[in-house]
Design an enzyme around this catalytic site. Structure first.
Site, PDB file in Angstrom:
ATOM      1  N   HIS A  71      30.070  81.090  -9.070  1.00  0.00           N
ATOM      2  CA  HIS A  71      30.931  80.846 -10.234  1.00  0.00           C
ATOM      3  C   HIS A  71      30.522  81.813 -11.339  1.00  0.00           C
ATOM      4  O   HIS A  71      29.502  82.505 -11.218  1.00  0.00           O
ATOM      5  CB  HIS A  71      30.761  79.403 -10.709  1.00  0.00           C
ATOM      6  CG  HIS A  71      29.346  79.089 -11.084  1.00  0.00           C
ATOM      7  ND1 HIS A  71      28.495  78.366 -10.269  1.00  0.00           N
ATOM      8  CD2 HIS A  71      28.598  79.467 -12.141  1.00  0.00           C
ATOM      9  CE1 HIS A  71      27.303  78.310 -10.830  1.00  0.00           C
ATOM     10  NE2 HIS A  71      27.336  78.971 -11.979  1.00  0.00           N
ATOM     11  N   HIS A  83      28.482  87.695 -15.722  1.00  0.00           N
ATOM     12  CA  HIS A  83      28.064  88.152 -14.397  1.00  0.00           C
ATOM     13  C   HIS A  83      28.237  87.000 -13.418  1.00  0.00           C
ATOM     14  O   HIS A  83      28.319  85.840 -13.837  1.00  0.00           O
ATOM     15  CB  HIS A  83      26.571  88.541 -14.427  1.00  0.00           C
ATOM     16  CG  HIS A  83      25.695  87.388 -14.730  1.00  0.00           C
ATOM     17  ND1 HIS A  83      25.431  86.974 -16.010  1.00  0.00           N
ATOM     18  CD2 HIS A  83      25.074  86.487 -13.912  1.00  0.00           C
ATOM     19  CE1 HIS A  83      24.667  85.893 -15.973  1.00  0.00           C
ATOM     20  NE2 HIS A  83      24.437  85.570 -14.704  1.00  0.00           N
TER      21      HIS A  83
HETATM   22  O1  3AM Z   1      25.444  81.872 -13.335  1.00  0.00           O
HETATM   23  P1  3AM Z   1      23.973  82.071 -13.492  1.00  0.00           P
HETATM   24  O2  3AM Z   1      23.254  82.173 -12.191  1.00  0.00           O
HETATM   25  O3  3AM Z   1      23.608  83.137 -14.443  1.00  0.00           O
HETATM   26  O4  3AM Z   1      20.849  80.290 -13.558  1.00  0.00           O
HETATM   27  C1  3AM Z   1      21.703  79.181 -13.711  1.00  0.00           C
HETATM   28  C2  3AM Z   1      23.149  79.535 -13.529  1.00  0.00           C
HETATM   29  O5  3AM Z   1      23.433  80.750 -14.198  1.00  0.00           O
HETATM   30  C3  3AM Z   1      21.706  78.725 -15.143  1.00  0.00           C
HETATM   31  O6  3AM Z   1      22.887  77.952 -15.257  1.00  0.00           O
HETATM   32  C4  3AM Z   1      23.836  78.434 -14.329  1.00  0.00           C
HETATM   33  C5  3AM Z   1      24.356  77.288 -13.504  1.00  0.00           C
HETATM   34  O7  3AM Z   1      23.310  76.701 -12.787  1.00  0.00           O
HETATM   35  N1  3AM Z   1      20.531  77.941 -15.511  1.00  0.00           N
HETATM   36  C6  3AM Z   1      19.891  77.034 -14.754  1.00  0.00           C
HETATM   37  N2  3AM Z   1      18.837  76.528 -15.426  1.00  0.00           N
HETATM   38  C7  3AM Z   1      18.806  77.152 -16.628  1.00  0.00           C
HETATM   39  C8  3AM Z   1      17.976  77.072 -17.777  1.00  0.00           C
HETATM   40  N3  3AM Z   1      16.931  76.220 -17.820  1.00  0.00           N
HETATM   41  C9  3AM Z   1      19.892  78.063 -16.683  1.00  0.00           C
HETATM   42  N4  3AM Z   1      20.142  78.833 -17.747  1.00  0.00           N
HETATM   43  C10 3AM Z   1      19.299  78.713 -18.797  1.00  0.00           C
HETATM   44  N5  3AM Z   1      18.252  77.864 -18.832  1.00  0.00           N
END
Ligand code: 3AM
Length: 179
Positions: free
Chosen positions: A36, A120
């Site tokens: 996503h 991204h």
């Molecule tokens: O789409 P991306 O992969 O950039 O990395 C996790 C993912 O982002 C991010 O939230 C999105 C959905 O899971 N994520 C998970 N834990 C996180 C945190 N503690 C986080 N982003 C910031 N802080």
């Protein structure tokens, strides 16, 4: 409830993104159903705040736009890649949506990171410093063009952490109002 807000992608696009996988030791590829475009990560939110948040998100007035995919890249940089992703061409209406979502989230007293929105789609996370296969992945010529994706809604997701990894479940989808 542990929450985040994202744009869902059509299954066809998710399949094409999944097809970009290569063999990289120590990589964890995002399962197809979890691919996503994240707009905001919220973390743990209580029920009262969730009610407030769904109301705030429903008041967002956004305009539809197309997502156009660009090249492959990594965070934080090529020397220490931890996340491999596909980028998106600059789209002011996407930035505007991310801004409105962020404002709605902050209005509910849910803290947000200061760093700027960097659109991204995460493909993989790396457990240890880059094996040489990462360079080959980042430098690969584009094998196929991903078609643009029309965006007319965004979704609030629950992310449940389990021993098998995160399980994402849509909580509510917010359609853009018609033009
Ligand atoms: O789409 P991306 O992969 O950039 O990395 C996790 C993912 O982002 C991010 O939230 C999105 C959905 O899971 N994520 C998970 N834990 C996180 C945190 N503690 C986080 N982003 C910031 N802080």
């Amino acid at each position: 409830m542990r929450l985040f807000i994202a744009i869902e992608l059509p299954d066809e696009i998710k399949k094409q993104l999944e097809g970009m996988r290569t063999h990289i030791p120590g990589s964890r590829w995002v399962p197809l159903e979890q691919i996503h475009l994240t707009l905001a990560f919220l973390g743990e939110v209580d029920d009262a705040t969730l009610d407030l948040l769904t109301w705030a998100l429903a008041t967002i007035k956004a305009t539809g736009f197309n997502l156009c995919f660009s090249g492959i890249g990594c965070f934080p940089d090529r020397r220490r890649p931890r996340v491999l992703w596909v980028g998106l061409e600059p789209e002011p209406l996407l930035n505007s949506l991310a801004f409105l979502v962020r404002e709605a989230v902050l209005a509910c007293n849910i803290p947000q990171e200061e760093r700027p929105f960097s659109p991204h789609i995460t493909l993989a996370r790396l457990k240890f410093p880059p094996p040489r296969e990462v360079g080959a992945f980042l430098d690969q010529p584009r094998k196929q063009e991903l078609p643009p994706v029309g965006v007319r809604e965004f979704t609030l997701f629950q992310s449940l952490l389990t021993s098998q990894g995160a399980v994402h479940t849509p909580v509510k989808t917010f359609a853009f109002s018609p033009p």
